[in-house]
Every structure is written in structure tokens, then in C-alpha cells.
Write a protein that holds these residues in place. Structure first.
Motif, mmCIF file in Angstrom:
data_model
loop_
_atom_site.group_PDB
_atom_site.id
_atom_site.type_symbol
_atom_site.label_atom_id
_atom_site.label_comp_id
_atom_site.label_asym_id
_atom_site.label_seq_id
_atom_site.Cartn_x
_atom_site.Cartn_y
_atom_site.Cartn_z
ATOM 1 N N GLU A 131 42.278 35.447 53.109
ATOM 2 C CA GLU A 131 42.691 36.623 53.595
ATOM 3 C C GLU A 131 42.631 37.150 54.967
ATOM 4 O O GLU A 131 43.495 37.740 55.318
ATOM 5 N N LYS A 163 38.030 32.278 50.033
ATOM 6 C CA LYS A 163 38.785 33.524 49.690
ATOM 7 C C LYS A 163 38.685 34.477 51.039
ATOM 8 O O LYS A 163 39.940 34.854 51.268
ATOM 9 N N THR A 180 43.677 29.184 45.421
ATOM 10 C CA THR A 180 44.228 30.078 44.229
ATOM 11 C C THR A 180 42.849 30.132 43.000
ATOM 12 O O THR A 180 42.640 31.443 42.607
ATOM 13 N N LYS A 190 39.687 44.711 46.355
ATOM 14 C CA LYS A 190 39.129 43.515 46.075
ATOM 15 C C LYS A 190 37.631 43.604 46.409
ATOM 16 O O LYS A 190 36.804 43.126 45.371
ATOM 17 N N ALA A 196 40.510 33.018 44.291
ATOM 18 C CA ALA A 196 40.918 34.395 44.284
ATOM 19 C C ALA A 196 39.900 35.064 43.537
ATOM 20 O O ALA A 196 39.821 36.412 43.761
#
Lengths: 300, 188
Positions: A143, A139, A124, A166, A127
Motif C-alpha cells: 500500500e 500488504k 496479490t 480496508k 490483499a
């Protein structure tokens, strides 16, 4: 002989029970008694005496006392059986958790739970990480896992778009922090957008919607790149120009595809690495309908 | 002559139904069953022990044991309860070690004498009762079941797990022994 007299005695007792006198019984069995009448008579007289012995009846208090005690016993037994049933149920329930109660397994469960909590928290927090941060590899890994766990083609394409966006945000963040353009992020941004259309087989009814969405993302990326362009150094500016050019060509291709979807062969209009439509044999045209070409190989 | 006075007041079907209900802790059925059994067991025990109190205590104990174990009972029900009663009587005598020497109290007989019954007849009954106690356990069981409880030979055979012939033999020997005891007393 003795067996006969035992049977005769029993028969005479039965006859007497049916209301006959001793004499009548003995007369009836006189022939078979073979002289045993003399032996039977006193026994039958004794039977008469035994039969009139008082038939004692228990005191009502004794019966009621016993019934009360038995009532208590039944009540206790019912309570005990209810308790036992409850205990059995508990034991059944507890047997399910018995494995967890074992120290080693409990420790393993706790460790696994803690690990999952830490992992989820880190994922979290990661991110918002950018390249160079400790959590950035996490991260990317998150993904990848997310992508691998997605089985729906449409959602996979959506994910690719998200990843592309992103990378753009990361590129902006890095640029704002360091003033340098991260060409790797730029390449990944364009590649993800390309893969969004290439790697998935989107149903034809939702394809146009998705292409529209992709077109908007492409336009946004082009706008961002155009805003960045004046601020980057000369060597990076060339790359940005090429990326803007590619976005531009992709945008044109997508607009044309949306307008002429049913008329134009998509393969003939699909842009190549430089953004120009690829020439393909007709046999391959349909399967490569959404082919965009090799993408950002020019950046390597 | 009261030859058919002691009869079973529950038929087999009624008894089976009561037993089924008692086995699932139906308190009403257990109550009816106990009331029915109490008198039978009491009479069976009364003629084999010395006092009314003992008879009552033992009868209560038999009822208790019957209800406790009724869920596991198999085979002839009456045979089972009379077996429990016999075992308890034997235990009772073993505990007290007074079986052969103590004169029977004869509470019932004395009570009847007080009420003005024929004294000679009742004294004979008292003697008969005393003689009864000198019989073997097996003979006492048969005599009480046959002449006090009023059961048939076949029924007693079923209860005691013996053949009808064996019961007839025990009956014959019991009556002969009782007669001999009587004669001996008269001579004395």
C-alpha cells in the motif's frame, strides 16, 4: 638515334594503318631517317605480315560454356550474399541478447524475474490478510509503495479512502475472528479518511464529488461502528462511541460544506479533534480549507 | 592488308556503364562484358600458348577471375585484364615447363591450310607464329596487342603501365628480333 628510329617505325606503322604504302612512309620520313630507311623497310614488311596473321575467333561453344559457368558463379554469389545478409541481421539481433546470454547476467535476470513473480503473487495473496497474518506487513508495504508511486492528487485521495475502507474491513474480520475490537485499526481507519482530505490538494471542480464520496464512506463507517458497538466490551464501547461521534461530526461538517461551499468559510466550520469547527485566523483560512483537525489523537 | 581489323567494339562510356552494372551483379551486363572480353582475351592468349584447348581454358579462367574480382578493380580495365591473362599464361607455362621446347600446334594455320588458302603464305604465317613465341613475354604482349588486337601505342602503354616511349622501344626490339629469327631460319 635509336629513339628516332623507334619513333619513325611507330609513325610509319600508323601511316600504314591509314592506308599508305611502305614506300610512301619511307619517302615521307627519308630525311629524318638518316639512312635508317634500309633498317625500317624489313621491319615494316614484317609488320605487314603480322597484321595479316589470322585473327582467331573462339568457338561459340567455348564462350557459351564460360558464360554458363559464370552464370552459376553469379547465382552462387548472390545466394551467398543473401545468406550473409541474413547472418549479419541475425548477428545484429543476437548481439542485443548477447549480454543476457552470459551465464551470470542470465542468472541475475532469472533471479530478478523469479523474485518479481513471487513478490507479485505474495502481494496479490496478501490483499486479504489481516493483522497477525504473515503477509500483513507485505500488504501494508504494498500500500505504501502504491501510494508513493501515485503522483496525482485526486488518485492519492482515492487511495487514502481505499486504505481507510480496508482498515474497516480488517477491523471487522479481526472482530469476527477474536470478538475483540482492534482500536489501532479503528484509529487508522479514521486517520486515513482524514488524510484523504488533508494530504491532497484536489482541484476545486472535482472537490465536491470527492467530498460526497468521502461523506458516503464516513456514513458507512459510522453504520458499521454502530452495528459493532453492542457486541464490544464496555472499555472498547467508549472508544467506539467516540469514533461514532467523530464520524457523526465529520458527516455534518461535510454536508454543511457541500451545501454552503461558496458561502461558509470552511476553516471556521472545520471540526477540531472533538469534531467542533476550528477557529483560525482569516489569513490561514483559505489554505486550510479542508482541514479536519488532529484526527484520532484521542485514541493514543 | 588488314591493318585496322581488330578494333574495340565498345566505346569507353559503354564499357564504364557495363562495368558499373557488372559490379552490382547485373547478370545481363556480366554476360555482355564476358562475350566482349572473351574474343580479345582469347586472341591475346592464343598467340602465346600451344593449343586451342589451352587458349580456351585460360580465356575462361581469365573471364572467371575478372568477374570474381570486378568489384575491387581500379584503374585501367584493359590493363587489368591483360595483366590477369599474362599472369595466367606464365602460370600455365610454369606448370607445364614446356615453353621453349615444344613446337606450337598451329591449329588455326593448319585449319586454314585445309580450307585451301595459299600454302606458302600460310606456312610463312606459321613460321612467324613460331618466331613470335621466342620473344620475351613483354615483347609478345606488345606485338599481340599492337598487331593482332590493333591497339594504338598509347593504349598499350596505358594497359601495360609503361610510357609510350618504352612501348615503342619494346616494339622496335620485338620486330628486330622477329626479323632476325626469320633470317636465321632462311639461312638454316
Amino acid at each position: 638515334m635509336e629513339q628516332d628510329i623507334e619513333l619513325l617505325l611507330d609513325n610509319c606503322i600508323n601511316e600504314m594503318r591509314n592506308g599508305k604504302s611502305i614506300d610512301e612512309c619511307l619517302a615521307k620520313y627519308s630525311q629524318s631517317a638518316t639512312g635508317g630507311a634500309g633498317q625500317l623497310r624489313p621491319l615494316l614488311q614484317l609488320v605487314q605480315q603480322l597484321e595479316i596473321l589470322p585473327k582467331p575467333e573462339p568457338a561459340p561453344e567455348a564462350i557459351s560454356g564460360t558464360l554458363i559457368n559464370i552464370g552459376h558463379h553469379i547465382a552462387q554469389r548472390s545466394m551467398t550474399s543473401e545468406k550473409l545478409t541474413a547472418v549479419e541481421k541475425l548477428q545484429k539481433k543476437s548481439s542485443i541478447f548477447n549480454i543476457i546470454r552470459r551465464p551470470k547476467i542470465a542468472w541475475a535476470f532469472s533471479a530478478a524475474f523469479l523474485f518479481l513473480v513471487v513478490l507479485f503473487s505474495a502481494a496479490t495473496i496478501s490483499a486479504n490478510s489481516v493483522p497477525g497474518d504473515i503477509l500483513y506487513p507485505l500488504k501494508l508495504a504494498t500500500e505504501k509503495v502504491k501510494f508513493l508511486l501515485t503522483f496525482n492528487s485526486e488518485k492519492k485521495a482515492e487511495l487514502r479512502l481505499t486504505f481507510s475502507d480496508k482498515r474497516l474491513q480488517e477491523m471487522i474480520a479481526v472482530f469476527q475472528q477474536s470478538g475483540k475490537l482492534d482500536t489501532t485499526l479503528l484509529k487508522e481507519m479514521l486517520d486515513e479518511a482524514k488524510l484523504a482530505l488533508e494530504e491532497t490538494k484536489i482541484p476545486s471542480d472535482t472537490a465536491s464529488v470527492f467530498v460526497t464520496k468521502l461523506s458516503h464512506v464516513n456514513a458507512y463507517q459510522k453504520d458499521v461502528l454502530e452495528k459493532i458497538r453492542p457486541q464490544v466490551n464496555l472499555s472498547s464501547r467508549k472508544i467506539v462511541d467516540e469514533a461514532i461521534n467523530m464520524c457523526d461530526m465529520r458527516g455534518r461538517w461535510m454536508r454543511r460544506m457541500m451545501n454552503e461551499e461558496n458561502e461558509i468559510s470552511p476553516d471556521s466550520s472545520a471540526p477540531d479533534s472533538t469534531g467542533s469547527p476550528q477557529q483560525m485566523p482569516r489569513s490561514k483560512q483559505k489554505s486550510n480549507r479542508w482541514q479536519w483537525g488532529p484526527g484520532c489523537d484521542w485514541m493514543k | 592488308m588488314n591493318l585496322t581489323s581488330a578494333k574495340k567494339d565498345l566505346d569507353d562510356e559503354e564499357l564504364l556503364q557495363l562495368l558499373e552494372r557488372a559490379r552490382v551483379n547485373d547478370s545481363k551486363a556480366i554476360g555482355i562484358l564476358c562475350s566482349h572480353l572473351y574474343s580479345k582475351i582469347y586472341r591475346f592468349i592464343y598467340y602465346r600458348v600451344n593449343a586451342v584447348e589451352d587458349a580456351e581454358d585460360l580465356t575462361s579462367e581469365v573471364c572467371f577471375r575478372v568477374i570474381k574480382s570486378i568489384q575491387n578493380q581500379k584503374g585501367s580495365f584493359y590493363a587489368w585484364i591483360f595483366r590477369i591473362a599474362s599472369n595466367l599464361i606464365n602460370d600455365h607455362y610454369r606448370r607445364r615447363s614446356v615453353r621453349s621446347n615444344v613446337e606450337p600446334a598451329g591449329d588455326l594455320i593448319e585449319e586454314m591450310i585445309d580450307k585451301g588458302n595459299k600454302q606458302n603464305e600460310l606456312l610463312e604465317q606459321k613460321e612467324l607464329r613460331q618466331s613470335l613465341k621466342k620473344l620475351t613475354d613483354e615483347q609478345q604482349e606488345v606485338v599481340v596487342l599492337k598487331f593482332i588486337e590493333g591497339y594504338e601505342t598509347d593504349e598499350i602503354a596505358d594497359m601495360l603501365g609503361k610510357s609510350s616511349g618504352a612501348i615503342r622501344a619494346i616494339q622496335f626490339r620485338a620486330l628486330t628480333a622477329l626479323r632476325n629469327n626469320f633470317i636465321k631460319k632462311e639461312v638454316d
